[in-house]
Write a protein that holds these residues in place. Structure first.
Motif, mmCIF file in Angstrom:
data_model
loop_
_atom_site.group_PDB
_atom_site.id
_atom_site.type_symbol
_atom_site.label_atom_id
_atom_site.label_comp_id
_atom_site.label_asym_id
_atom_site.label_seq_id
_atom_site.Cartn_x
_atom_site.Cartn_y
_atom_site.Cartn_z
ATOM 1 N N GLU A 118 84.354 35.156 -79.750
ATOM 2 C CA GLU A 118 85.176 35.316 -78.563
ATOM 3 C C GLU A 118 84.375 36.001 -77.475
ATOM 4 O O GLU A 118 83.534 36.865 -77.754
ATOM 5 C CB GLU A 118 86.431 36.107 -78.896
ATOM 6 C CG GLU A 118 87.312 35.358 -79.868
ATOM 7 C CD GLU A 118 88.548 36.133 -80.241
ATOM 8 O OE1 GLU A 118 88.607 37.348 -79.964
ATOM 9 O OE2 GLU A 118 89.451 35.525 -80.819
ATOM 10 N N GLU A 139 90.802 28.066 -82.343
ATOM 11 C CA GLU A 139 91.524 29.181 -81.718
ATOM 12 C C GLU A 139 92.915 29.326 -82.322
ATOM 13 O O GLU A 139 93.394 30.449 -82.514
ATOM 14 C CB GLU A 139 91.609 28.968 -80.205
ATOM 15 C CG GLU A 139 90.268 29.047 -79.499
ATOM 16 C CD GLU A 139 89.558 30.374 -79.717
ATOM 17 O OE1 GLU A 139 90.220 31.433 -79.689
ATOM 18 O OE2 GLU A 139 88.335 30.357 -79.917
ATOM 19 N N LYS A 160 92.504 31.074 -85.622
ATOM 20 C CA LYS A 160 92.308 32.523 -85.437
ATOM 21 C C LYS A 160 93.639 33.211 -85.164
ATOM 22 O O LYS A 160 93.918 34.294 -85.708
ATOM 23 C CB LYS A 160 91.353 32.772 -84.271
ATOM 24 C CG LYS A 160 89.925 32.429 -84.538
ATOM 25 C CD LYS A 160 89.115 32.853 -83.334
ATOM 26 C CE LYS A 160 87.995 31.933 -83.024
ATOM 27 N NZ LYS A 160 87.263 32.322 -81.820
#
Length: 186
Positions: free
Chosen positions: A158, A126, A129
């Motif tokens: 997601e 995460e 990202k």
């Protein structure tokens, strides 16, 4: 008397050209020194880096230090250098490269060596990202960051909003078919 203004203009132009040439000579010398430091960082272990290489404020040298540390497996120190460089010089090329390399390092740590199996660290993924999105906010034309963000999204998609899912389902139920009553539809 007519020659004096022409000689003065020629003298002023000569001084301007000499000043520009001097500026570029100093800049070329600085770039040469930075290139030597970067080459030394790439070929030597950290224990052999000189004091000037360790204390350098040149973004290119600091980026080379971070890359060398990441390759050596010292991810915590490399991450700190990448982060500091991306914050200090966010609008420069070195800052954008540092942010991209930081995201790549997080992706490699999260995905593991094979990048085919399960994700080893979802929080790290995460973070990768988020860093790729930050790179794309600064440089929307960075196709490498787009590709790597897509790769990270494939590793861990997601969750979509549930309200959108129910809206799509309602739209599917409101389909009218010729010759059938609405009660007959599933």
């Amino acid at each position: 008397m007519k020659r004096l203004p022409i000689h003065l203009m020629f003298g002023a132009a000569t001084l301007c050209c000499a000043g520009v040439a001097g500026y570029y000579a100093v800049r070329l010398q600085h770039i040469g020194q930075s290139n030597r430091e970067v080459a030394a960082i790439g070929t030597q272990p950290r224990a052999q880096w000189s004091k000037s290489e360790l204390e350098s404020n040149d973004p290119a040298v600091r980026l080379a230090q971070a890359v060398a540390l990441a390759r050596a497996g010292q991810h915590a120190e490399a991450g700190k250098l990448y982060y500091d460089l991306s914050r200090a010089a966010s609008s420069s090329e070195a800052g954008r490269l540092a942010l991209y390399d930081l995201a790549n390092m997080y992706l490699r740590e999260a995905a593991g060596d094979d990048a085919q199996g399960p994700v080893r660290s979802p929080p790290m993924l995460e973070t990768a990202k988020a860093r790729y999105r930050e790179v794309l906010r600064v440089d929307a034309g960075n196709w490498d960051a787009r590709y790597n963000l897509e790769r990270a999204l494939r590793l861990a998609p997601e969750a979509q909003d549930t309200a959108d899912d129910t809206k799509d389902v309602k739209e599917q139920h409101n389909i009218n078919v010729r010759g059938a009553a609405p009660e007959e539809l599933p």
